[in-house]
Design a protein around this motif. Structure first.
Motif, PDB file in Angstrom:
ATOM      1  N   LEU A 102     -29.582  13.707 -98.210  1.00 26.27           N
ATOM      2  CA  LEU A 102     -30.133  14.154 -96.932  1.00 26.27           C
ATOM      3  C   LEU A 102     -30.845  15.474 -97.127  1.00 26.27           C
ATOM      4  O   LEU A 102     -31.871  15.769 -96.548  1.00 26.27           O
ATOM      5  N   TYR A 103     -30.260  16.279 -98.008  1.00 23.63           N
ATOM      6  CA  TYR A 103     -30.860  17.576 -98.253  1.00 23.63           C
ATOM      7  C   TYR A 103     -31.782  17.479 -99.465  1.00 23.63           C
ATOM      8  O   TYR A 103     -31.376  17.093-100.553  1.00 23.63           O
ATOM      9  N   VAL A 104     -33.050  17.778 -99.270  1.00 22.80           N
ATOM     10  CA  VAL A 104     -34.041  17.635-100.333  1.00 22.80           C
ATOM     11  C   VAL A 104     -34.312  18.994-100.966  1.00 22.80           C
ATOM     12  O   VAL A 104     -34.716  19.930-100.267  1.00 22.80           O
ATOM     13  N   PRO A 105     -34.051  19.144-102.267  1.00 16.41           N
ATOM     14  CA  PRO A 105     -34.243  20.457-102.891  1.00 16.41           C
ATOM     15  C   PRO A 105     -35.697  20.928-102.790  1.00 16.41           C
ATOM     16  O   PRO A 105     -36.623  20.108-102.740  1.00 16.41           O
ATOM     17  N   GLU A 146     -38.115   7.506 -97.672  1.00 17.20           N
ATOM     18  CA  GLU A 146     -38.405   8.826 -98.239  1.00 17.20           C
ATOM     19  C   GLU A 146     -37.149   9.461 -98.826  1.00 17.20           C
ATOM     20  O   GLU A 146     -37.146   9.993 -99.917  1.00 17.20           O
ATOM     21  N   PHE A 147     -36.043   9.296 -98.089  1.00 23.28           N
ATOM     22  CA  PHE A 147     -34.780   9.885 -98.584  1.00 23.28           C
ATOM     23  C   PHE A 147     -34.363   9.211 -99.883  1.00 23.28           C
ATOM     24  O   PHE A 147     -34.036   9.869-100.860  1.00 23.28           O
ATOM     25  N   LYS A 181     -38.632   7.150 -93.037  1.00 23.28           N
ATOM     26  CA  LYS A 181     -37.825   8.326 -93.418  1.00 23.28           C
ATOM     27  C   LYS A 181     -36.790   7.914 -94.454  1.00 23.28           C
ATOM     28  O   LYS A 181     -36.661   8.497 -95.508  1.00 23.28           O
TER      29      LYS A 181
END
Lengths: 616, 616
Positions: free
Chosen positions: A608-611, A600-601, A597
């Motif tokens: 943390l917030y993926v557009p 991936e980030f 993870k």
């Protein structure tokens, strides 16, 4: 129902300990200083310790005889101070019970009075020239046993809370907003003394109420609640009257006001005070009015003064006195939607109008202070001009009286008399903060004690809810004690169930306020219950709640079988699928998947917030 | 209970008009545009007109047959727009009812289905290339009948309010605090259009729900409430299911969510939608899960997509879709006190974990939009990661999802699909404002729709109260719709009485919010009830309340005699003395005494507040 039946009911209904609970004590610096708590044993072996207002009644080991009263735990403390004297006391008059001798109850009451002769105590008062208020001691730097008691009680047992409040990140995120309050991490006896000395807290504890378990009312202490009780039109037994008190404190009332009117109020008050571990408040003008046959114009300072002494000798801990309702303010209510709705306020307004004179409560205020300090009775300065509808909220009549209460507070403090200020009433949400601001500004942080406030007027039958909203908000903002409202408000006299409903609604409001203010440790109970809920420890969830009986009954309605108390599902989703069961999988997944993870980030830019990605 | 009994109960209990009330209508610009209101006749001849969610059921003149459904009032409006077409619709499958053919209810349900054949409608959808959402019309400058209907409904009858709001000084003092809302003095159809166009309000109105009485959900409109209902494990009749809906809207539910699971949910939904005058919402993943036997991993986009179309054809007005719960967020819940508590959220989390894939709701979001705009189904973007305890409030998992919902809102708006955002949950008072701020910031003022929030966790059995506190506050701050919580929350399935208790608690919260925000005229009902209270018009006080039956019953418990309904006293103070009776004397006194009073004030320096005079 006759007395023995009532007694039986009292013993079975209101003396039974709460489920899985036992009375425990926090030991103070001396053997006779023991602060009661309720220890709840959970099915996982943990013990959660809770603030306990219920007194000896929930202690099966306590031998209780309502005709003898509770043990006088404070007597040694009073004796040691050696600044009080016993005296014969005011002579008892038939009029004290508003007695009419043709009264068909007179004989029964006389008999009950005789039965309860054991309740009579020789009154105490301050020795000549002495001032026996907690405020007076505090200002002289003395830490009384009452102050130490309060400190231990406010802190409670902190040990069990630690694991629940151990997550530093969570504590940071949930940090309370004290809204100007200054709440220390630990309440010391010296802190209590300093708060009482500056008038920011009171410890209502009449020297003639040695049975009281001391508690504090102040902005920097836990928000407290008050429940009102009244005598029955026709009293059938001492038990019947005392049981109302015991029922109220069982559910968590920190204070009880005896608003009895009509017959036998002196005698009823003896029964209640002698059997009460919580401070008792009254509105002396009610009894004074009885003494003049209900005719407000006939009230006199002499009769009122005599009533104050009568009740001070009985051990009443605080008096609601509407001394801020002044002649010049009365006409300000003329164009109100609901005029004057405070009973005490309207009695005084009627007197002022009839005599076209300033209120005798106002003109004799310093003499009243002299009486208060001889017994350590606290002022609860009444808001006789409080709004009776949202339409009248925050008007000039209300605030002119509030400013006067601030002036009177200064006079009371000049005499070292403990003082709190009563507040509304009916106030829409957006106008609540102004009440708190005005009170703090004009009353110099003297504790605020509000009725609700009710946020709307259209909920007759549900005003405990309409007002719990306002109560929670004003409690957060700094109000020290919340006077409960029952579902019967505006409609009738509350019965046993109404009293419970009102108290539980106000325990909710007070706890919500304490959590928002960030009182140290106060969230731990929520965490413990949430953990039990998440782990399907149903019994623990019930027992950690404000009303274990109702929680269990509601659960049993859908899933009655005892086995379901250990079931790892609930009736909402059923056994086939349960959202909470997912979480263990999530935890495994997180443990396993964390590394990939995080990769991936990083790939996604470390956010943390993926557009969102455009879909083809 | 068998069907006829249920039907009788339905007719007697839930079709009876409220006391002294009759259904009336506000006429719009066309004969088929009539907005229902409830006119309450007072004993003093006044008529108070109230917002009415109860539909034709409280109109004795309406002929209602739950097997035929309500009149399709919107059909002419839909036809005129000429952008939809009737079509055969998706083929019915046994699986739609999660049917197991060994099911012992199968036959009874088949029979009921046949009975209710009259409920079947040929579905409509947008013509190829057309977009039939209210948002699409609004953005093209079109004012639809639905928008005019909403405008008339929000304003209500203003005439009767005028006298109650005539006092300029009072209006100034009570002026609301809109907390950033922009509420016009009068709601025009054009204002409704503009609010819908910019996404700040939605009108949930599926083209396949022509029976709906349009209403708006938005920050600048009255705060609305939602009630949840579910099917019975064993359905005995259509009436039994429809009556839950009728009961909820009787007490004031503006919207109803059908959270049915298990057997017969397709059929039950037909019964509910065809008989509902309020918008119906669902969580389609619940039915999809039934179709795969309750095994979350077995869910597929194909099955889910088919379920969306199935429910869109039935006329569901909004779908809760948890598309913001993304794979990368799941591990953020690992250390929570209560993990994932949203049922839909945990279903998707389980799917994501099992497949180690991004949520298909997220990856197929634009395809979902294509379906929504063909039927004008509104999004209710679900908060699958909402906190299940105060301990988890406002954490990164919750806010990461909220930011994603904001992104998805932009995608939905690109398709002119109406969208609202779901919110928590469990949030302590001091953390509520941050929820509103974050939602407004990231979701661009799309309507917020919150569950409570519950301000504390220790009130099982009373969570309608613990959450009404948070709901009133967040409603004031700008939340557009409040999802109710019943006393059974966390414990079991709500029964009829629990549903009523939850709704009344939320009507209180919503009204408190509307008063605080300062919605024009909203206080008039409080003023009318307060005036009735002050004038001892008991019956009017009951009838203007949220629950006239309970208010009357409570009053009767203490003063049963009918005569006491006109009595100029109440049980609180009794006939001998009444605070409110004082006020007439005060008014006379004020009238007479004003001149001398004013002289007295001038003498005192013109200050209304007279400083205390030292007592000798």
């Amino acid at each position: 129902m006759n007395a023995p039946d009532k007694l039986a009911q009292l013993l079975t209904l209101t003396r039974e300990p709460f489920p899985a609970s036992r009375k425990a004590w926090i030991e103070g610096s001396r053997p006779d200083l023991r602060v009661p708590v309720r220890d709840v044993s959970l099915t996982n072996g943990e013990v959660v310790s809770l603030y306990d207002t219920s007194g000896p009644y929930t202690d099966p080991a306590a031998a209780i005889d309502v005709r003898r009263g509770l043990p006088d735990v404070r007597t040694p403390w009073l004796d040691e101070r050696a600044d009080t004297e016993h005296y014969e006391g005011r002579a008892r008059m038939a009029l004290d019970d508003g007695a009419k001798h043709e009264d068909r109850d007179a004989q029964r009451i006389a008999a009950l009075r005789a039965e309860a002769a054991g309740l009579q105590r020789t009154p105490r008062r301050a020795k000549p020239g002495a001032n026996v208020t907690q405020m007076h001691y505090a200002r002289r730097g003395i830490v009384t046993p009452e102050m130490e008691y309060v400190a231990l009680r406010e802190n409670g047992k902190r040990e069990w809370m630690r694991e629940y409040l151990a997550d530093a990140g969570r504590e940071q995120r949930l940090r309370g907003n004290p809204m100007g309050a200054a709440i220390p991490a630990l309440i010391t006896p010296e802190f209590v003394r300093d708060e009482v000395a500056r008038g920011r807290a009171i410890i209502p504890a009449n020297i003639n109420h040695p049975e009281v378990e001391p508690m504090a009312i102040g902005r920097n202490f836990l928000v407290k609640i008050n429940a009102n009780i009244g005598n029955s039109a026709v009293t059938s037994s001492i038990e019947e009257e005392v049981e109302k008190l015991v029922w109220a404190i069982r559910w968590g009332a920190d204070n009880v006001m005896d608003l009895s009117t009509g017959r036998n109020i002196h005698t009823t008050r003896d029964w209640i005070v002698r059997n009460s571990p919580v401070p008792i408040g009254t509105v002396p003008i009610y009894q004074a009015l009885e003494k003049v046959g209900g005719v407000a114009e006939d009230l006199t300072w002499a009769i009122y003064r005599d009533t104050l002494i009568e009740q001070a000798e009985q051990g009443v801990d605080y008096f609601t006195i509407h001394a801020g309702l002044r002649l010049p303010f009365i006409h300000l209510t003329a164009n109100r939607r609901t005029g004057i709705v405070s009973r005490g306020g309207s009695i005084m307004a009627k007197w002022c109008i009839a005599h076209h004179q300033e209120s005798f409560l106002y003109t004799h205020f310093e003499e009243i202070c002299e009486i208060m300090k001889a017994y350590d009775v606290s002022f609860s300065l009444g808001d006789g001009l409080r709004p009776g509808s949202g339409a009248d909220a925050n008007d000039e009549a209300q605030f002119a009286e509030l400013r006067t209460l601030g002036e009177l507070t200064q006079v009371a403090w000049k005499h070292d008399v403990q003082t709190m200020i009563e507040g509304p009433g009916h106030v829409p949400m957006h106008m609540i903060q102004a009440n708190m601001d005005e009170q703090i500004k004009h009353c110099h942080e003297a504790p605020f004690y509000t009725l609700g406030p009710l946020t709307i007027d259209i909920a007759p039958g549900y005003d405990h809810i309409a007002s719990a909203i306002g109560a929670a908000m004003i409690g957060w903002m700094g109000t020290a004690m919340l006077c409960y409202v029952t579902p019967k408000e505006h409609l009738g006299l509350p019965d046993r169930e109404d009293v419970k409903q009102g108290i539980v609604a106000y325990k909710i409001a007070a706890h919500a306020a304490n959590v928002a203010k960030g009182h140290p440790g106060v969230r731990a109970r929520d965490e413990a219950l949430s953990k039990a809920r998440f782990e399907f420890r149903w019994t623990d969830q019930f027992n950690l709640g404000l009303d274990p009986d109702t929680a269990r009954d509601f659960h049993d309605e859908t899933l009655p079988k005892d086995s379901s108390k250990e079931a790892h599902f609930c009736s909402m989703c059923g056994p086939k699928f349960c959202s909470m069961k997912i979480t263990q999988e999530v935890r495994d997944f997180a443990a396993k998947g964390m590394s990939e993870k995080s990769a991936e980030f990083k790939a996604a830019g470390g956010e943390l917030y993926v557009p969102i990605r455009p879909v083809a």
